[in-house]
Motif scaffolding. Structure first.
Motif, PDB file in Angstrom:
ATOM      1  N   ALA B 134      44.464 -31.684  35.698  1.00 19.82           N
ATOM      2  CA  ALA B 134      44.929 -32.417  36.874  1.00 19.82           C
ATOM      3  C   ALA B 134      43.784 -32.667  37.837  1.00 19.82           C
ATOM      4  O   ALA B 134      43.677 -33.744  38.437  1.00 19.82           O
ATOM      5  CB  ALA B 134      46.040 -31.639  37.555  1.00 19.82           C
ATOM      6  N   MET B 137      41.719 -35.547  36.827  1.00 19.39           N
ATOM      7  CA  MET B 137      42.350 -36.816  37.204  1.00 19.39           C
ATOM      8  C   MET B 137      42.161 -37.122  38.680  1.00 19.39           C
ATOM      9  O   MET B 137      42.008 -38.276  39.082  1.00 19.39           O
ATOM     10  CB  MET B 137      43.846 -36.787  36.882  1.00 19.39           C
ATOM     11  N   ILE B 138      42.202 -36.041  39.501  1.00 17.33           N
ATOM     12  CA  ILE B 138      42.080 -36.268  40.946  1.00 17.33           C
ATOM     13  C   ILE B 138      40.639 -36.616  41.302  1.00 17.33           C
ATOM     14  O   ILE B 138      40.383 -37.521  42.100  1.00 17.33           O
ATOM     15  CB  ILE B 138      42.531 -35.000  41.714  1.00 17.33           C
ATOM     16  N   ASP B 139      39.701 -35.902  40.684  1.00 15.16           N
ATOM     17  CA  ASP B 139      38.320 -35.973  41.134  1.00 15.16           C
ATOM     18  C   ASP B 139      37.635 -37.269  40.705  1.00 15.16           C
ATOM     19  O   ASP B 139      36.838 -37.824  41.450  1.00 15.16           O
ATOM     20  CB  ASP B 139      37.575 -34.756  40.595  1.00 15.16           C
ATOM     21  N   HIS B 140      37.941 -37.716  39.504  1.00 14.78           N
ATOM     22  CA  HIS B 140      37.204 -38.870  38.991  1.00 14.78           C
ATOM     23  C   HIS B 140      37.829 -40.173  39.435  1.00 14.78           C
ATOM     24  O   HIS B 140      39.035 -40.268  39.570  1.00 14.78           O
ATOM     25  CB  HIS B 140      37.149 -38.817  37.466  1.00 14.78           C
ATOM     26  N   LYS B 141      36.955 -41.169  39.616  1.00 18.07           N
ATOM     27  CA  LYS B 141      37.467 -42.439  40.097  1.00 18.07           C
ATOM     28  C   LYS B 141      37.668 -43.452  38.988  1.00 18.07           C
ATOM     29  O   LYS B 141      38.420 -44.403  39.146  1.00 18.07           O
ATOM     30  CB  LYS B 141      36.507 -43.037  41.134  1.00 18.07           C
ATOM     31  N   GLN B 146      40.991 -40.702  33.917  1.00 20.90           N
ATOM     32  CA  GLN B 146      42.382 -40.257  34.120  1.00 20.90           C
ATOM     33  C   GLN B 146      43.007 -39.914  32.776  1.00 20.90           C
ATOM     34  O   GLN B 146      43.732 -38.931  32.632  1.00 20.90           O
ATOM     35  CB  GLN B 146      43.211 -41.342  34.812  1.00 20.90           C
TER      36      GLN B 146
END
Lengths: 672, 211
Positions: B134, B137-141, B146
C-alpha cells in the motif's frame, strides 16, 4: 371461522398483486388497465375489511407465514387486534378510493401510463397493509420503505412540473430522515433483546432499563412523527399531497400517515408497556402544537389540497393529544381514563381516514372538472356539481366536528379525556396542562370551521369567477360512488359510535384491561362523580327542542312570508369580482397572527383622488415561518459542514490510498 | 530456514521502494514472486498437501513469469526508462518502510492469529507486505508503480492465507490468480492510455478529472 378469515386475507393480498401485474400487462390498453387495477384493488379492500371485522369480532388473531427470508428473518403476517383495526381503516378507505379512481384516472388517459399508475396504487395499498400486519422488525422496515418509495413514485406522476419535482424531493428526504430514526429505535431494541421479531420485543422490552426505554421512545417518536406529519416535521405534507394525483393524495393523507400512528401505538403499548410521565407530556405538547399551528397555516391557504394537507397535520395533532393523554393516564395508573383517551385516538384515526379521504376526493373532483385547485378561480360550483358539493360539505362538516357526523364523536372523546386530565389528576401541572390543551383544541375547532367555510363557500357558492368554473360539469358516476361510500361512513360512524367502540374495545382491553361500554364515552367529568349522558336521548331532546322552537316561532311570528328580489348592486350589473374571495375571508386571521405568517402587505392606490381610486392593487405575501426560521439555518449549516468535509476529497489517488491504509492499521491496533 | 525466506521477501518489498528506474521494479517483483512460489513449494514438501503444489506452480508461472513479462512489455512500449518520481524523498520512504515493518510485527504479535506450524514465521512478514504494498502505491507517482504495489499487496495476502490455513480453497485461489492476471493486463492498457492522453504517467494529473 379462523381458517376462513386467513383464506380471505391471503386472497386479498393476492388480489392486490394480481391488480398490480394485470395493470402492467395491459398497459397498452388504458381502459383495461384502469378497470383491472382498480376493480381488483377495491375487491382486495373489501376482503381485507371483512378479514379485519372477522378478527375483531371473533377475537382470534390470525397468522400467515409467507416467506422465510433467512432463518430468524421471516415475512409473517400476524393480525392481532391492533393490526386488525388498522387493516380495517386501510381496507375501507381503499374500497372507496379504488372506485373513485376508476373515474378519476380517465383524466390521465393518453397523458400518463395508466398501467403504471394503477399498478402503483395496488402495490402501495399492499405495502400499507403489510406495514400494519407484519410482526417482524426487518419485514416491517422493508414494507415501510416500499411504502415510502411507492408513494414517492406516485407523487411524482406529474413529474413534468417543476413544483412536483421539488415536492417529491422534499418528501423523499423527509421520509428517509424519519426511516433512519425508526431503524435506530428497532436496532436499540434488538441490541438489548437480541431478537428481531415483534413478539420478543413485546416480551422483553418492558423490562429494559428506563434510559433505554426513553431512547427507544424518542427515536420512534421522531421517526414515526415525521411520517405522521407532526409539526415541525410536517414540511413534506403541504407539498407532497397537493402534487400527487388526487386519489393518491387521498390514500396518503387518509391512510398512509395513520401507519405512523400504528407504529407509535405498537412501540408504546406493545413493546415498552410502561414509561416515564414526561412521555405523555411531550406527545401532548407536540399534539397541541401540531393542531393549532397546522390549522393556522391551513386557514391562510387558497389551494384546496394544501388546506387539506395542513388540516391533516392538525388532525394528527388531535390524535397526538389523545395519545399524550393516554400515556399520561397510563403512567399514573388510571386504566379507565387511559382507555378513554386511547379509544378517542383510535376513533379519530378511523374518522380522519374517512372524512379526509372524502375531502381529498372532493377536491379531486373539483380539480377534475375545472383543472384548478385555486379556490379564488372557482365559485358557483354548487349548481354545476351538486353531488360533489353536498358530499364535500358532509366531509367538511365532519372535519369541523359537527354532529351528527363522525368527526364530532372522536373530538368529543378527546375533549373528554383532556378535561378528565384536568379534573381527575392530582398534580397541579397536569391539571393546568389538561385545561390548556382542551382550550387549544377548542381554538383549533373554531379555525377548522372557519377554514371549511372558506373553502366550501369560495368554491361552491356565489357566481363562478372564471370561465373554468362556469364550464364545470358533474363528475362521472364511479367518482361520485366512491365519495358516497365514505360520506355514508361519516354518517354511520357518527350516529352509531357503538360500532366502532366494539372494535376499539378489543384493543383497549389488551392494554388497559378495561373496556368502555355503553355511554362511557359520554361521561361528563365532574371530579369522580361521573355522570353519564346518552347520545340517543340527547338526539331526541335536541329534535324535540328544535320542533318546539319552530312551533313557538310559528305561534309568535305567524306564517313566514318570503319576498324574492334582486340583490341591490348600486345600479351596476352583478359581476363575480364583487364577491368575497378566499383571501379576504381569511384576512382577519392573517392580520391577528401577523408574526406567524411573516406577512408582507402592499396596497397601491392609483388615481388622483384617494376616495375615488381608479385602481387598487393589493399584494399579500406570506412566508412559511417554520421553513425560513428553522429549516433554512439547518440546511445552511449542513451545507457549510459538508463543504468543509469536502476538503478530504482531494481527488488525489495517493491520499485515498493513504486513508485506507491508515484506517486498516488503526483497526488492527484497535481490535484488541 | 523459514526466517531467511521471510527476510528475502521483506527485503524485496523494501527494495521496490528504493529503486531508481521504473524498469528496475520488474525483476525485483519477479524475484519476490519466485520466493513466494518457493515458500509454497516448501510447505508442500513438508505437508504433502497437493493444492499447495498447484498454488506454487501457478505462482511461479503467473506471478513470476507472465505478469513481469506483461509489465516489461508495457514499460518498453511507453519507454519510461526515466527515474521514478516519489512523493517523499528516498530516505523518508525508507524510514516509513521501517516504521510500517515495525507496525506489522507489532500488530501481528498482538492479534494472536491462529497459524499453522510451518506458516507461523511468515505471518508478520505477510502483513508487513500488505502495508508496504500500500505504501508503494501511495509513495510513487507513476501509474505503473500502482500496479506493482497492488501485486505486492496480493503477494502479502497470499502469504497470510498460506500461513494461517495453508492457502485458500483451490477455487478461490484460481479465481484470485485469474483476477490478478486481468488486473495487470488492465493496468498495462490503462498505463498506455493514460500516457497517450496526458503525455505522462504521473497520476497527480488525474486530479484534473475531479469535478
Amino acid at each position: 371461522m379462523e381458517e376462513f378469515a386467513t383464506r380471505l386475507f391471503v386472497l386479498a393480498l393476492f388480489l392486490f398483486i394480481f391488480g398490480a401485474f394485470s395493470a402492467l400487462c395491459f398497459s397498452r390498453r388504458t381502459k383495461w388497465a384502469n378497470v383491472l387495477a382498480h376493480c381488483s384493488s377495491s375487491l382486495g379492500g373489501l376482503f381485507g375489511a371483512t378479514t379485519a371485522a372477522l378478527v375483531l369480532s371473533t377475537k382470534h388473531p390470525i397468522v400467515v407465514t409467507a416467506w422465510t427470508i433467512m432463518p430468524s428473518v421471516v415475512l409473517r403476517f400476524k393480525i392481532d387486534m391492533l393490526s386488525a383495526y388498522f387493516l380495517f381503516v386501510v381496507s375501507f378507505v381503499t374500497i372507496a378510493v379504488s372506485l373513485y379512481s376508476l373515474g378519476y384516472v380517465t383524466e390521465y388517459y393518453g397523458k400518463k401510463p395508466i398501467g403504471l399508475l394503477g399498478s402503483g396504487l395496488n402495490l402501495f395499498v399492499l405495502s400499507m397493509i403489510t406495514v400494519v400486519t407484519v410482526d417482524h422488525s426487518v419485514s416491517f422496515l422493508i414494507a415501510w420503505e416500499l411504502m415510502s418509495l411507492l408513494s414517492f413514485f406516485l407523487v411524482m406522476t406529474e413529474h413534468e412540473k417543476a413544483e412536483t419535482r421539488k415536492a417529491g424531493y422534499v418528501y423523499v428526504v423527509m421520509t428517509h430522515f424519519g426511516t433512519v430514526f425508526i431503524i435506530l429505535s428497532f436496532l436499540t431494541l434488538f441490541f438489548f433483546t437480541k431478537k428481531l421479531d415483534f413478539s420478543s420485543f413485546g416480551q422483553t422490552a418492558a423490562h429494559l432499563p428506563a434510559s433505554v426505554k426513553n431512547i427507544v421512545f424518542l427515536l420512534s417518536l421522531i421517526g414515526f412523527g415525521t411520517k405522521a406529519g407532526m409539526i415541525p416535521l410536517h414540511v413534506w405534507l403541504p407539498r407532497a399531497h397537493p402534487a400527487a394525483p388526487s386519489h393518491i393524495s387521498s390514500l396518503m393523507s387518509a391512510v398512509m400517515i395513520k401507519t405512523a400512528i400504528y407504529g407509535l401505538l405498537r412501540v408504546n403499548y406493545d413493546f415498552l408497556k410502561s414509561g416515564a410521565t414526561w412521555w405523555g407530556a411531550v406527545v401532548l405538547g407536540i399534539g397541541v402544537l401540531s393542531a393549532v399551528f397546522g390549522i393556522l397555516f391551513g386557514v391562510a391557504e387558497n389551494d384546496m389540497k394544501r388546506f387539506l394537507a395542513f388540516s391533516s397535520a392538525e388532525n394528527i395533532g388531535i390524535i397526538f393529544m389523545g395519545l399524550g393523554a393516554s400515556l399520561l393516564f397510563r403512567s399514573y395508573h388510571e386504566p379507565l381514563l387511559g382507555a378513554l383517551a386511547l379509544t378517542a385516538l383510535l376513533y379519530h384515526v378511523l374518522n380522519h381516514a374517512i372524512f379526509k379521504g372524502l375531502l381529498f376526493m372532493g377536491a379531486g373532483s373539483v380539480l377534475y372538472a375545472t383543472h384548478t385547485k385555486n379556490i379564488n378561480e372557482l365559485g358557483g360550483l354548487i349548481r354545476r356539481m351538486p353531488w360533489t358539493a353536498v358530499l364535500f360539505l358532509i366531509g367538511g362538516m365532519s372535519l369541523a366536528a359537527f354532529p351528527p357526523f363522525n368527526g364530532f364523536i372522536s373530538e368529543w372523546a378527546t375533549f373528554q379525556s383532556l378535561l378528565h386530565l384536568s379534573f381527575s389528576s392530582n398534580h397541579p401541572v397536569w391539571k393546568t396542562a389538561g385545561g390548556l390543551a382542551a382550550a387549544a383544541l377548542g381554538l383549533t375547532g373554531a379555525f377548522v370551521a372557519g377554514g371549511v367555510v372558506k373553502q366550501f363557500g369560495t368554491t361552491f357558492l356565489a357566481l363562478p369567477r372564471t370561465s373554468r368554473a362556469a364550464k364545470a360539469k358533474e363528475v362521472p358516476l364511479a367518482m361520485r360512488f366512491g365519495m358516497i361510500l365514505l360520506a355514508g361512513g361519516t354518517v354511520v360512524f357518527g350516529v352509531w359510535p357503538g360500532l366502532v367502540l366494539r372494535m376499539t374495545n378489543r384493543i383497549v382491553e389488551n392494554y388497559f384491561h378495561q373496556s368502555l361500554t355503553g355511554h362511557a364515552m359520554l361521561y361528563v367529568p365532574f371530579h369522580r362523580s361521573v355522570e353519564s349522558i346518552s347520545l340517543g336521548w340527547m338526539t331526541i331532546i335536541f329534535f324535540v327542542l328544535l320542533l318546539l322552537l319552530i312551533a313557538l316561532l310559528r305561534v309568535w311570528v305567524g306564517k313566514s312570508n318570503n319576498h324574492y328580489d334582486e340583490t341591490w348592486n348600486c345600479g351596476t350589473p352583478l359581476v363575480p369580482s364583487m364577491e368575497y374571495t378566499g383571501t379576504s375571508y381569511s384576512h382577519p386571521v392573517l392580520m391577528i397572527f401577523k408574526r406567524l405568517y411573516g406577512i408582507e402587505r402592499k396596497v397601491e392606490v392609483q388615481g388622483e383622488y384617494v376616495y375615488y381610486p381608479k385602481r387598487i392593487r393589493h399584494r399579500l405575501k406570506t412566508e412559511a415561518i417554520i421553513e425560513t426560521k428553522l429549516y433554512r439555518p439547518l440546511i445552511r449549516g449542513t451545507v457549510w459542514l459538508s463543504q468543509r468535509l469536502r476538503a478530504i476529497q482531494s481527488g488525489n489517488l495517493q491520499s485515498y490510498l493513504a486513508y485506507m491504509i491508515i484506517t486498516l492499521i488503526v483497526l488492527l491496533l484497535w481490535i484488541r | 530456514m523459514e526466517q531467511w525466506i521471510a527476510m528475502l521477501l521483506l527485503i524485496s518489498a523494501i527494495w521496490l521502494l528504493q529503486i531508481r528506474k521504473i524498469s528496475d521494479s520488474v525483476p525485483i517483483l519477479a524475484f519476490q514472486s519466485f520466493v513466494l512460489a518457493l515458500t509454497a513449494g516448501a510447505m508442500w514438501y513438508e505437508t504433502k498437501l497437493s493444492h499447495l503444489l498447484i498454488a506454487a506452480l501457478l505462482t511461479l508461472v503467473v506471478k513470476a513469469m507472465i505478469i513481469p513479462a506483461i509489465l516489461h512489455y508495457t514499460i518498453k512500449k511507453i519507454d519510461v526508462h526515466r527515474q521514478v518520481e516519489r512523493v517523499t524523498s528516498k530516505y523518508t520512504s525508507l524510514l516509513m518502510a521501517i516504521i510500517l515493518t515495525v507496525a506489522g510485527f507489532y500488530v501481528t504479535s498482538r492479534l494472536h492469529l491462529p497459524s499453522t506450524k510451518f506458516g507461523e514465521p511468515y505471518l508478520p512478514v505477510s502483513i508487513t507486505l500488505v502495508f508496504l504494498g500500500a505504501f508503494i502505491m501511495i509513495d510513487h507517482k507513476k501509474a505503473l508503480m500502482q500496479g506493482i504495489g497492488l501485486i505486492t499487496i496480493e503477494n502479502g495476502l497470499f502469504l497470510v492465507a498460506q500461513s494461517i490455513s495453508y492457502g485458500m480453497p483451490m477455487m478461490v485461489e484460481l479465481g484470485i490468480f485469474f483476477d490478478m492476471l486481468v488486473t495487470v493486463v488492465i493496468i498495462g492498457i490503462l498505463s498506455l492510455r493514460i500516457h497517450s492522453t496526458f503525455e505522462s504517467l504521473n497520476i497527480e494529473k488525474m486530479s484534473n478529472l475531479k469535478g
